[in-house]
Design a protein around this motif. Structure first.
Motif, mmCIF file in Angstrom:
data_model
loop_
_atom_site.group_PDB
_atom_site.id
_atom_site.type_symbol
_atom_site.label_atom_id
_atom_site.label_comp_id
_atom_site.label_asym_id
_atom_site.label_seq_id
_atom_site.Cartn_x
_atom_site.Cartn_y
_atom_site.Cartn_z
ATOM 1 N N THR A 75 84.893 -27.484 -26.858
ATOM 2 C CA THR A 75 84.578 -27.863 -25.473
ATOM 3 C C THR A 75 85.721 -28.657 -24.875
ATOM 4 O O THR A 75 86.442 -29.376 -25.575
ATOM 5 N N VAL A 76 85.865 -28.536 -23.564
ATOM 6 C CA VAL A 76 86.879 -29.253 -22.801
ATOM 7 C C VAL A 76 86.168 -30.131 -21.780
ATOM 8 O O VAL A 76 85.244 -29.675 -21.096
ATOM 9 N N THR A 77 86.597 -31.396 -21.667
ATOM 10 C CA THR A 77 85.990 -32.330 -20.709
ATOM 11 C C THR A 77 87.023 -32.789 -19.689
ATOM 12 O O THR A 77 88.144 -33.175 -20.048
ATOM 13 N N THR A 78 86.634 -32.726 -18.408
ATOM 14 C CA THR A 78 87.440 -33.244 -17.295
ATOM 15 C C THR A 78 86.526 -34.091 -16.421
ATOM 16 O O THR A 78 85.309 -34.145 -16.663
ATOM 17 N N PRO A 79 87.058 -34.738 -15.385
ATOM 18 C CA PRO A 79 86.158 -35.435 -14.453
ATOM 19 C C PRO A 79 85.147 -34.501 -13.797
ATOM 20 O O PRO A 79 84.148 -34.962 -13.243
ATOM 21 N N GLY A 80 85.400 -33.201 -13.843
ATOM 22 C CA GLY A 80 84.464 -32.232 -13.272
ATOM 23 C C GLY A 80 83.329 -31.861 -14.200
ATOM 24 O O GLY A 80 82.426 -31.122 -13.796
ATOM 25 N N GLY A 81 83.365 -32.354 -15.436
ATOM 26 C CA GLY A 81 82.283 -32.052 -16.375
ATOM 27 C C GLY A 81 82.835 -31.531 -17.695
ATOM 28 O O GLY A 81 84.030 -31.666 -17.994
ATOM 29 N N THR A 82 81.954 -30.928 -18.487
ATOM 30 C CA THR A 82 82.306 -30.395 -19.803
ATOM 31 C C THR A 82 82.005 -28.908 -19.842
ATOM 32 O O THR A 82 80.954 -28.473 -19.366
ATOM 33 N N SER A 83 82.932 -28.136 -20.413
ATOM 34 C CA SER A 83 82.737 -26.689 -20.505
ATOM 35 C C SER A 83 81.562 -26.368 -21.414
ATOM 36 O O SER A 83 81.130 -27.185 -22.236
ATOM 37 N N THR A 84 81.026 -25.156 -21.274
ATOM 38 C CA THR A 84 79.927 -24.698 -22.125
ATOM 39 C C THR A 84 80.335 -23.396 -22.805
ATOM 40 O O THR A 84 81.380 -22.806 -22.502
ATOM 41 N N ALA A 85 79.490 -22.945 -23.704
ATOM 42 C CA ALA A 85 79.748 -21.694 -24.417
ATOM 43 C C ALA A 85 79.180 -20.497 -23.683
ATOM 44 O O ALA A 85 79.084 -19.402 -24.228
ATOM 45 N N ALA A 86 78.792 -20.701 -22.411
ATOM 46 C CA ALA A 86 78.134 -19.626 -21.665
ATOM 47 C C ALA A 86 79.076 -18.469 -21.370
ATOM 48 O O ALA A 86 78.638 -17.334 -21.207
ATOM 49 N N THR A 87 80.373 -18.760 -21.249
ATOM 50 C CA THR A 87 81.332 -17.699 -20.953
ATOM 51 C C THR A 87 82.469 -17.739 -21.955
ATOM 52 O O THR A 87 82.716 -18.755 -22.619
ATOM 53 N N GLY A 88 83.198 -16.605 -22.082
ATOM 54 C CA GLY A 88 84.380 -16.556 -22.931
ATOM 55 C C GLY A 88 84.054 -16.603 -24.411
ATOM 56 O O GLY A 88 82.929 -16.348 -24.844
ATOM 57 N N ASN A 89 85.075 -16.958 -25.183
ATOM 58 C CA ASN A 89 84.950 -16.984 -26.648
ATOM 59 C C ASN A 89 85.484 -18.323 -27.156
ATOM 60 O O ASN A 89 86.614 -18.407 -27.650
ATOM 61 N N PRO A 90 84.671 -19.393 -27.057
ATOM 62 C CA PRO A 90 85.143 -20.725 -27.420
ATOM 63 C C PRO A 90 84.862 -21.104 -28.880
ATOM 64 O O PRO A 90 84.791 -22.291 -29.205
ATOM 65 N N TYR A 91 84.688 -20.106 -29.740
ATOM 66 C CA TYR A 91 84.276 -20.391 -31.124
ATOM 67 C C TYR A 91 85.486 -20.490 -32.051
ATOM 68 O O TYR A 91 86.423 -19.695 -31.972
ATOM 69 N N TYR A 92 85.429 -21.468 -32.943
ATOM 70 C CA TYR A 92 86.509 -21.720 -33.897
ATOM 71 C C TYR A 92 85.888 -21.841 -35.284
ATOM 72 O O TYR A 92 84.882 -22.542 -35.471
ATOM 73 N N THR A 93 86.508 -21.151 -36.263
ATOM 74 C CA THR A 93 85.955 -21.146 -37.626
ATOM 75 C C THR A 93 86.902 -21.865 -38.578
ATOM 76 O O THR A 93 88.107 -21.562 -38.635
ATOM 77 N N TYR A 94 86.347 -22.817 -39.323
ATOM 78 C CA TYR A 94 87.104 -23.538 -40.347
ATOM 79 C C TYR A 94 87.046 -22.757 -41.660
ATOM 80 O O TYR A 94 85.973 -22.312 -42.082
ATOM 81 N N LEU A 95 88.221 -22.591 -42.300
ATOM 82 C CA LEU A 95 88.313 -21.829 -43.548
ATOM 83 C C LEU A 95 88.696 -22.745 -44.703
ATOM 84 O O LEU A 95 89.544 -23.637 -44.556
ATOM 85 N N GLY A 96 88.100 -22.444 -45.882
ATOM 86 C CA GLY A 96 88.533 -23.114 -47.090
ATOM 87 C C GLY A 96 89.879 -22.549 -47.533
ATOM 88 O O GLY A 96 90.227 -21.397 -47.255
ATOM 89 N N ALA A 97 90.685 -23.363 -48.193
ATOM 90 C CA ALA A 97 92.001 -22.910 -48.651
ATOM 91 C C ALA A 97 91.836 -21.751 -49.636
ATOM 92 O O ALA A 97 90.944 -21.772 -50.495
ATOM 93 N N PRO A 98 92.695 -20.700 -49.527
ATOM 94 C CA PRO A 98 92.587 -19.565 -50.466
ATOM 95 C C PRO A 98 92.968 -19.995 -51.877
ATOM 96 O O PRO A 98 93.848 -20.847 -52.071
#
Length: 425
Positions: A321-344
Motif C-alpha cells: 500500500t501507498v499512503t499520501t495526504p490523499g489517503g491510502t491505496s487499496t487492492a481494488a485495482t491493479g496487482n499490488p501483491y508481493y510474495t516473500y520467498l525462502g532462500a533456495p
C-alpha cells in the motif's frame, strides 16, 4: 313586584397579602357572595377587576404608599368585611458586577448583571440603549447587549428606582488573520483534522474550505482546529470568520487517493533488503509504503507514477500500500501483491559428475526452487527447467575436467553450492 334580597359579600383571605408600592401585581380575593362585584378597594383606591365568581375575585392592585390598607368588596348586597393588605417599598437596585465587562460594537452577546434588589426589572440600559432582558432574579439579570460604541454606563430600573451605574466597554473586534495550515492538503473525502494558526481567531463563527463549512473542534486566539469537509480534487481557500470579519485565505489542496497498479519485482527474499519499484498514480506526495503493514525504507519518488524503495522483511504473499495526504491505496485495482520467498537450498545433484563436453541432464534436488531463474556450473549459465519446489532439471554446460560449484538462483538469492565433477573425454 318582586324584590330580591342579596347577601352581603364576605372576604376570607387575600393572596398575596403584600405587594410593591408601584402596584400592578395580581391579587386573589377569596370569600362568599362575591359575584357581581361593583368595586374592589385597596384603602380608598379602586383595583382593576380581572375575574369575578361567587367565591373568588382576581384584581390588579393599584399603587399605594408603604403602609397597610383595608381591602373591601362592594356588591349589590353591600360592602364586605375588610382584610389587610400591606404595601412594601421595593428596594433600590444595586449593581456589583458585569460579566463580561466588554463586548463587540455590534452587541448581541449575553451579559450577566449581578447585584441586589434586581427583581422586577423594567429596563436595563447600556448608555441610552435598552438591552433585551432574558432572566431576572433578585441577585442576577441576564441580558442581550445592544449595539453601541465606546464605554457606557449600565443601569437597571425596577419599581424601587434606578441603580448605580457600572461601566461597559464596546471593543472593536480585530479582523482574524491566518499564518499557516497544518496539514496543507488532505483527502477528497475530508474527515481529517486541520490546524489553523494565526491571530485574533477567538470566537470563530465559521471556517470554510472554499464554500464548504468545516466542523470547528477547538478555538483560541491563535489556533483553531477543524475537521475538514469533503471536496473535489482542487485547491481551495481556507478562511476564518469571527465578529471582527473574515480572514485572509490560505490554500488547501484536496488530493485524489493514490492508486497502485503494479510492482517490479513481485517476488523477493524473506529477509527483505531488495529494491522494489511501484507503479501507479497520484504518488508524488507519498509519505509511506508498507508491505503487509511493514514499512519499507529508502523511499524515492521518481515521478507521480513511479516509486522505488527497499522492501522490509516478511513472509507469505502481502498487499503493498501507498499512503499520501490523499489517503491510502487499496487492492481494488491493479496487482499490488508481493510474495516473500525462502532462500533456495540444494541438497543433491543426480548425477554428480559428467562429461567435460557438457550436455548431461542433471537433477538438482532441494527446497524453495519453484522460482529458480538461473543455474550455474562454475559460474557458467546452464539451461534449466524448474519442475517443482524441490526439483530442477539442468543441462550441464561444457567445462574443463575437474570439480566446479553448482548454484541455483531465485529472487530470494543464491543457494548453497554443491560440487559437480567434469570427467575428461
Amino acid at each position: 313586584m318582586l324584590f330580591t334580597y342579596t347577601s352581603a359579600p364576605a372576604l376570607s383571605s387575600l393572596s398575596p397579602a403584600t405587594g410593591p408600592t408601584s402596584g400592578g401585581n395580581t391579587v386573589t380575593l377569596n370569600g362568599t357572595h362575591l359575584s357581581g362585584a361593583i368595586v374592589v378597594l385597596f384603602g380608598p383606591v379602586p383595583a382593576t377587576v380581572l375575574t369575578d365568581t361567587a367565591t373568588q375575585i382576581t384584581v390588579i392592585a393599584p399603587a399605594g404608599s408603604p403602609s397597610s390598607v383595608a381591602v373591601t368588596v362592594a356588591t349589590a348586597g353591600g360592602m364586605s368585611n375588610a382584610l389587610t393588605y400591606t404595601y412594601v417599598a421595593a428596594p433600590v437596585p444595586v449593581l456589583s458586577s458585569l460579566s463580561p465587562p466588554s463586548g463587540p460594537p455590534s452587541g448581541g452577546n449575553t451579559v450577566t448583571i449581578s447585584g441586589t434588589g434586581l427583581s422586577g426589572a423594567t429596563s436595563v440600559k447600556f448608555g441610552a440603549n435598552p438591552a433585551t432582558i432574558l432572566t431576572d432574579t433578585a441577585t442576577q439579570i441576564t441580558v442581550i447587549a445592544p449595539a453601541n460604541t465606546g464605554t457606557v454606563n449600565v443601569t437597571v430600573t425596577t419599581a424601587g428606582g434606578t441603580s448605580n451605574a457600572l461601566p461597559y466597554t464596546y471593543t472593536a473586534t480585530p479582523v482574524p488573520s491566518l499564518s499557516s495550515l497544518n496539514p496543507t492538503s488532505g483527502p477528497t473525502s475530508g474527515g481529517n483534522t486541520v490546524t489553523l494558526n494565526g491571530t485574533h481567531l477567538t470566537g470563530a463563527t465559521s471556517v470554510e474550505f472554499g464554500s464548504n463549512p468545516a466542523t470547528i473542534l477547538t478555538d483560541t486566539a491563535t489556533q483553531v482546529t477543524v475537521t475538514a469537509p469533503a471536496g473535489p480534487p482542487s485547491s481551495v481557500g481556507v478562511t476564518v470568520t469571527t465578529t471582527g470579519g473574515t480572514s485572509n485565505p490560505l490554500p488547501y489542496f484536496y488530493l485524489a487517493a493514490p492508486t497502485l497498479s503494479d510492482l517490479s519485482p513481485h517476488l523477493g527474499p524473506a529477509t527483505g533488503g531488495n529494491t522494489v519499484t511501484v507503479f501507479g498514480s497520484n504518488l508524488t506526495l507519498t509519505s509511506a509504503v508498507t508491505f503487509g503493514g511493514n514499512p519499507a525504507t529508502g523511499l524515492i519518488v521518481v515521478s507521480d507514477s513511479q516509486l522505488t524503495m527497499t522492501a522490509p522483511a516478511g513472509s507469505g504473499t502481502v498487499v503493498v500500500t501507498v499512503t499520501t495526504p490523499g489517503g491510502t491505496s487499496t487492492a481494488a485495482t491493479g496487482n499490488p501483491y508481493y510474495t516473500y520467498l525462502g532462500a533456495p537450498t540444494l541438497t543433491s545433484l543426480t548425477p554428480s559428475h559428467g562429461a567435460d563436453l557438457g550436455g548431461e541432464v542433471i537433477v538438482l534436488g532441494g527446497s524453495n526452487l519453484t522460482y529458480t531463474d538461473a543455474v550455474t556450473f562454475g559460474g557458467i549459465p546452464a539451461s534449466f527447467s524448474a519442475i517443482s519446489d524441490t526439483q530442477v532439471l539442468a543441462t550441464s554446460p561444457g567445462g574443463a575436467p575437474g570439480t566446479v560449484n553448482v548454484v541455483a538462483h531465485t529472487p530470494a538469492g543464491n543457494s548453497n553450492t554443491l560440487p559437480y565433477v567434469y570427467d575428461p573425454s
